[in-house]
Design a protein around this motif. Structure first.
Motif, PDB file in Angstrom:
ATOM      1  N   GLY A  97       0.812  -1.212   0.000  1.00 55.01           N
ATOM      2  CA  GLY A  97       0.000   0.000   0.000  1.00 55.01           C
ATOM      3  C   GLY A  97       0.844   1.259   0.000  1.00 55.01           C
ATOM      4  N   ALA A  98       2.097   1.127   0.409  1.00 52.19           N
ATOM      5  CA  ALA A  98       2.987   2.281   0.487  1.00 52.19           C
ATOM      6  C   ALA A  98       4.411   1.832   0.202  1.00 52.19           C
ATOM      7  CB  ALA A  98       2.914   2.920   1.876  1.00 52.19           C
ATOM      8  N   VAL A  99       5.254   2.786  -0.189  1.00 55.09           N
ATOM      9  CA  VAL A  99       6.677   2.509  -0.391  1.00 55.09           C
ATOM     10  C   VAL A  99       7.417   3.136   0.784  1.00 55.09           C
ATOM     11  CG1 VAL A  99       8.611   2.699  -1.980  1.00 55.09           C
ATOM     12  CG2 VAL A  99       6.283   2.688  -2.867  1.00 55.09           C
TER      13      VAL A  99
ATOM     14  N   MET B 187       9.929   6.075   0.426  1.00 57.63           N
ATOM     15  CA  MET B 187       9.492   7.305  -0.243  1.00 57.63           C
ATOM     16  C   MET B 187       8.762   8.206   0.746  1.00 57.63           C
ATOM     17  SD  MET B 187       8.328   6.271  -4.052  1.00 57.63           S
ATOM     18  CE  MET B 187       9.573   5.963  -5.303  1.00 57.63           C
TER      19      MET B 187
ATOM     20  N   GLU C 206       5.136  11.495  -1.962  1.00 53.86           N
ATOM     21  CA  GLU C 206       5.237  10.527  -3.054  1.00 53.86           C
ATOM     22  C   GLU C 206       4.249   9.389  -2.870  1.00 53.86           C
ATOM     23  OE1 GLU C 206       9.756  10.626  -4.647  1.00 53.86           O
ATOM     24  OE2 GLU C 206       9.536  10.087  -2.558  1.00 53.86           O
TER      25      GLU C 206
ATOM     26  N   PHE D   3       0.974  10.507  -4.027  1.00 51.01           N
ATOM     27  CA  PHE D   3       0.926  10.484  -5.487  1.00 51.01           C
ATOM     28  C   PHE D   3       0.675   9.077  -6.009  1.00 51.01           C
ATOM     29  CE2 PHE D   3       2.772  10.322  -9.704  1.00 51.01           C
ATOM     30  CZ  PHE D   3       2.317  11.491 -10.278  1.00 51.01           C
ATOM     31  N   LEU D   4       1.213   8.086  -5.280  1.00 53.63           N
ATOM     32  CA  LEU D   4       1.134   6.689  -5.706  1.00 53.63           C
ATOM     33  C   LEU D   4      -0.292   6.284  -6.080  1.00 53.63           C
ATOM     34  CD1 LEU D   4       2.967   4.071  -5.816  1.00 53.63           C
ATOM     35  CD2 LEU D   4       2.115   3.570  -3.544  1.00 53.63           C
ATOM     36  N   SER D   5      -1.254   6.655  -5.257  1.00 56.28           N
ATOM     37  CA  SER D   5      -2.615   6.218  -5.590  1.00 56.28           C
ATOM     38  C   SER D   5      -3.517   7.384  -5.978  1.00 56.28           C
ATOM     39  CB  SER D   5      -3.235   5.462  -4.407  1.00 56.28           C
ATOM     40  OG  SER D   5      -4.031   6.316  -3.627  1.00 56.28           O
TER      41      SER D   5
ATOM     42  N   ASN E 200      -2.719  10.084  -7.895  1.00 56.30           N
ATOM     43  CA  ASN E 200      -2.258  10.933  -9.000  1.00 56.30           C
ATOM     44  C   ASN E 200      -3.370  11.267  -9.975  1.00 56.30           C
ATOM     45  OD1 ASN E 200      -2.389   8.329  -9.877  1.00 56.30           O
ATOM     46  ND2 ASN E 200      -0.470   8.345 -11.013  1.00 56.30           N
TER      47      ASN E 200
ATOM     48  N   ARG F 290      -5.615   8.918   2.579  1.00 55.91           N
ATOM     49  CA  ARG F 290      -5.295   9.115   1.164  1.00 55.91           C
ATOM     50  C   ARG F 290      -6.431   8.606   0.282  1.00 55.91           C
ATOM     51  NH1 ARG F 290      -0.456   5.437  -0.898  1.00 55.91           N
ATOM     52  NH2 ARG F 290      -2.065   3.837  -0.900  1.00 55.91           N
TER      53      ARG F 290
END
Lengths: 360, 522
Positions: B357-359, B362, B366, B369-371, B373, B426
């Motif tokens: 679900g997350a990096v 990062m 960021e 932005f991952l999901s 954007n 998010r």
């Protein structure tokens, strides 16, 4: 006694400090190696690392050597960020030289201004085609790209040898294994008259800056970083792994091909059996020493280029074997990989008096 | 038999079996145990209660010799001891059943037990002893069966029998019920009570309050590495125990009671069948259900019954066989990938935060932005719009009270609960028409969980259809309007939570293959 203790997070200081430490340790080790070989260490290091760049001619030679390393290196850094381990830069370099060089040989009298750019693009396409084989094998058969890209290097070299000893051999070349010289219309333009600095020396830093911006600011660069750091998160976000693998390999292959065609239409001037002293492999060290960051790659490229010049200088002035260059590069990579442990671990002093390990 | 045995009352104080004094264990950046005292009496079922991260597991690992304390003493049976390793702990008479089993799937029950024994002579007559112990303590087990055929509950019995063969004086159970159906939990409790009556003390680790009230005679409650209270659980309400466990007073939770509209469903699954892309995954078979606007559907089930695959099928990570298998507001989206579905308003968040679900490496910007954007319009002409991206993350941080240094903090620098608040935020901020969550409060402290529940209920009130895949039955019963159970890749028809009984759900969770003879005398 010292012990390695996990930091629990990445150390920013050592991310950038580790290459510096590795370079210092490499210089010390090279001093010891020089001493064993009977050369005075300080003089030898001065000859190896400083004397080559104390003149304008030396600096321009450095730029010429660094250009292919930087161009290949930024491509590899881009590719490695996506967790795709292309180590076949030398093969893609060679194919770029063959493709672009072949076109130049096919039209030896072409003098239009657009011919040289076409030759460059053909070189890029040649490198891309060679890397595309790697991508296809990886995605279709899950073949490890480290192995396939490496094996394709040897195939590329054999293809080149076959071409310059067979169909493309210069009929007026007294039987030497080399092609005809490229025409003026297919020669890398010089930037500063009186020096050896050519177009590639200008393109290298430009390409590094472009790729830096792509990595940092574009959605594509973001996707590459995500797929490299957390492939499952990339899948979750909906980034196509296949598409990004293709892009990573085509970009790095294309840049290696570009380096190859610039090298043969510039400093080399023709196709021969030895158009690369292992630029594609040295660029792997360049990419890692530059922390997979395009700007870092510029500095790393200059340092590794210096190792080629230093090897020549040591051979001429100190009678040392040219293999010093390879030793320097190997020792540097060794220390770099070793020093990188400090990014995730810290050295902790352990009091030997205290009974830390009484059993087990 | 056990009902006739006199209950071991008030014994602990006089001659305790195990006394821990001032146990300290320091990890890099975290004091896991801060001068912890614990006393376990003979014949006693003693609860060690605390939230995730309170230091319970560290403490029992010290008792079992897996870790060494930095300071403090352990008194066992009247003598001060140092326990260097688990073998020594077993020699003293301490047995432990871990939360995660260590069994070889391809071997039989007896072979697995034999592998765990300290010396070879113990194997003589092992078969008979396994049968003997398993019948005596109501732990039905066939020594000849291969482990891969067994349910999770049966696997746990292997671990318990393995411990009991060594005649322990203390049995440590680490979160034993997290993988069991309600029926299995009752059986386990019967076994534990009998063991205690026969003289084996039990240290029972859990964060489930009702269980502890039902089972344990005394409790030690930990919070943030310290002991916060000793109490008798049956004299406290679950609410009081919870308040000892988490510092802040619980907010009154009153979810449910939402008018679910009878409008056309927002999300429809129609005979979704998917082969798992994992070697030991579960294939999904004929999954059908519909979720109305404003409705929260809970999908219960024991881990490994197809939850991961269902999550990935709904998020778009595994495309469905046919576009018609999944409808979003009447539009066929079965063939679409995650990005296209998100664009249409179908957002999802998997259970695993780090790396899925997350990096972790990062920043929060960021990761936003991952999901987000697409729906957050954070990109323009192929470039990241940094200003909007930062503002988006900052907005989520503020609205969901995420404790962090700001949008440029790395995701891995946040605690589990805070990161989960950010990730749920998010998705919620994107105002999805359908939101699918897996284990939304897994490893999250009670305060963060309450904040997450509130946000989800508010989102549902706005007309979003929400699907929650969770192994936490309490969570589903508290939050959801309807509940369905997934077992072996099939899903039961959803029923209204108000009409469902725990027994009914438990039977569904066990699946039809879980039918074994009752050996436990009531």
């Amino acid at each position: 006694m010292f012990r390695l203790e996990p930091r629990g997070e990445r150390s920013t200081f050592w991310t950038y400090g580790s290459p510096v430490l590795a370079v210092l340790l490499t210089i010390l080790t090279m001093g010891a190696i020089f001493a064993v070989m009977g050369a005075p260490p300080v003089t030898a290091i001065e000859t190896f690392l400083i004397s080559p760049i104390t003149s304008v001619a030396g600096l321009s030679a450095l730029a010429v050597r660094a250009a292919p390393l930087i161009i290949i290196g930024v491509g590899l850094a881009f590719c490695y960020r996506a967790n795709v381990w292309n180590i076949g830069g030398d093969g893609q370099f060679t194919l770029g030289a063959i493709a672009g060089g072949g076109l130049a040989l096919l039209f030896p009298n072409e003098a239009f201004w657009w011919f040289y750019p076409v030759v460059l693009v053909t070189g890029i396409l040649g490198g891309m085609a060679w890397a595309a084989i790697v991508a296809a094998l990886k995605l279709r058969f899950n073949a490890n790209e480290i192995l396939t890209s490496l094996m394709l290097v040897y195939i590329a070299q054999l293809v080149l040898v076959w071409l310059v000893t067979g169909p493309w051999r210069d009929p007026h070349g007294f039987g030497f294994p080399q092609s005809a010289m490229f025409s003026a219309g297919a020669t890398t333009p010089m930037i500063f008259s009186g020096t050896t600095i050519h177009l590639g020396c200008l393109l290298a830093p430009l390409l590094a800056i472009v790729l830096w911006q792509v990595m940092a600011r574009s959605v594509l660069g973001f996707q590459l970083r995500v797929v490299g750091q957390a492939p499952r998160a990339a899948r979750y976000a909906g980034f196509s792994n296949a598409r990004l693998t293709w892009i990573a390999l085509l970009v790095s292959g294309g840049l290696s091909g570009l380096a190859g065609i610039i090298e043969v239409t510039g400093p080399v001037g023709q196709l021969t059996t030895s158009i690369t002293p292992g630029y594609g492999f040295t660029a792997v060290i360049v990419a890692f020493l530059g922390r997979l960051h395009p700007v870092g790659v510029i500095f790393a490229g200059l340092l590794l280029a210096l190792s080629y010049l230093g090897g020549d200088a040591a051979q001429i002035n100190l009678n040392l074997p040219n293999a010093i260059t390879g030793i320097f590069q190997g020792v540097l990579l060794f220390y770099l990989l070793g020093a990188d442990i400090l990014i995730l671990y810290r050295l902790k002093r352990v009091n030997p008096a205290a009974p830390v390990t009484e059993n087990s | 038999m056990d009902s006739t045995t006199p209950p071991p009352t008030a014994a602990p104080a006089s001659d305790p079996l195990l006394i821990l004094r001032g146990i300290v264990k320091q990890f890099p950046g975290c004091l896991a145990n801060d001068h912890v005292d614990l006393t376990v009496g003979r014949h006693e079922i003693h609860a060690l209660l605390g939230e995730n991260g309170a230091g319970k597991s560290t403490l029992v690992k010290i008792i079992y010799g897996v870790m060494k304390p930095d300071a403090g003493t352990i008194t066992w049976d009247g003598k001060i001891v140092t326990i260097a390793n688990p073998a020594q702990a077993r020699a003293l008479g301490i047995g432990m059943v871990f939360q995660h089993f260590s069994l070889f799937e391809a071997l039989t029950v007896a072979e697995n037990i034999a592998l765990g024994l300290n010396n070879p002579e113990d194997r003589v007559g092992l078969y008979d002893r396994i049968v003997d112990i398993s019948t005596r303590y109501g732990l039905p087990l066939d020594p000849k069966r291969a482990v891969h055929d067994l349910s999770v509950g049966e696997r746990q019995r292997i671990e318990i029998v393995r411990c009991l063969l060594q005649n322990p004086k203390l049995l440590i159970m680490d979160e034993p019920t997290s993988v069991l159906t309600p029926q299995e939990v009752q059986k386990l409790f019967g076994t534990l009570r009998r063991l205690a009556a026969e003289g084996c003390s039990i240290l029972y680790i859990s964060h489930k309050l009702e269980e502890i009230r039902a089972l344990c005679e005394r409790a030690t409650i930990m919070r943030l590495g310290k002991v916060t209270a000793h109490c008798i659980p049956s004299e406290k309400t679950a609410r009081e125990l919870a308040e000892l466990m988490i510092s802040a007073k619980l907010k009154t939770q009153n979810f449910g009671a939402r008018a679910v509209s009878s409008h056309a469903p927002r999300l429809v699954l129609d005979r979704l069948t998917i082969r798992s892309n994992q070697p030991f995954g579960t294939d999904l078979k004929d999954i059908s259900f519909a979720v109305a606007p404003g409705e929260i559907l809970g999908i219960a089930g024991i881990a490994g019954n197809g939850q991961t695959e269902l999550m990935e099928a709904l998020s778009g990570e595994i495309p469905a066989g046919s576009p018609k298998n999944i409808l979003l507001d009447g539009i066929e989206i079965g063939h679409e990938g995650p990005m296209a579905r998100r664009k249409r308003g179908c957002c999802a968040l998997p259970e695993e935060r780090n790396g899925h679900g997350a990096v972790g490496g990062m920043t929060l910007s960021e990761n936003g932005f991952l999901s987000a954007n697409m729906r957050g319009a954070l990109q323009r002409l192929g470039l990241i719009n940094r200003k909007r991206t930062r503002a988006f993350a900052a907005g989520v941080i503020e609205r969901f009270d995420v404790r962090t240094t700001g949008p440029e903090a790395e995701a891995r620098s946040l605690s589990g609960g805070n990161l989960q608040k950010f990730l749920i935020g998010r998705e919620v901020v994107q105002q999805p028409s359908v939101l699918i969550l897996s284990q939304p409060t897994w490893g999250v402290d009670a305060g963060a969980a309450a904040a997450i529940y509130e946000a989800l209920v508010a989102l549902a009130k706005g007309g979003t259809a929400i699907v929650i895949i969770s192994q936490d039955l309490d969570e589903i019963l508290m939050l959801c309007d309807r509940i369905a159970v997934i077992a072996a890749g099939r899903i039961s028809p959803p029923v209204k939570v108000m009409d469902a009984t725990i027994e009914q759900i438990g039977l569904l969770m066990g699946g039809s293959r879980h039918q074994e003879p009752e050996h436990v005398p009531a």
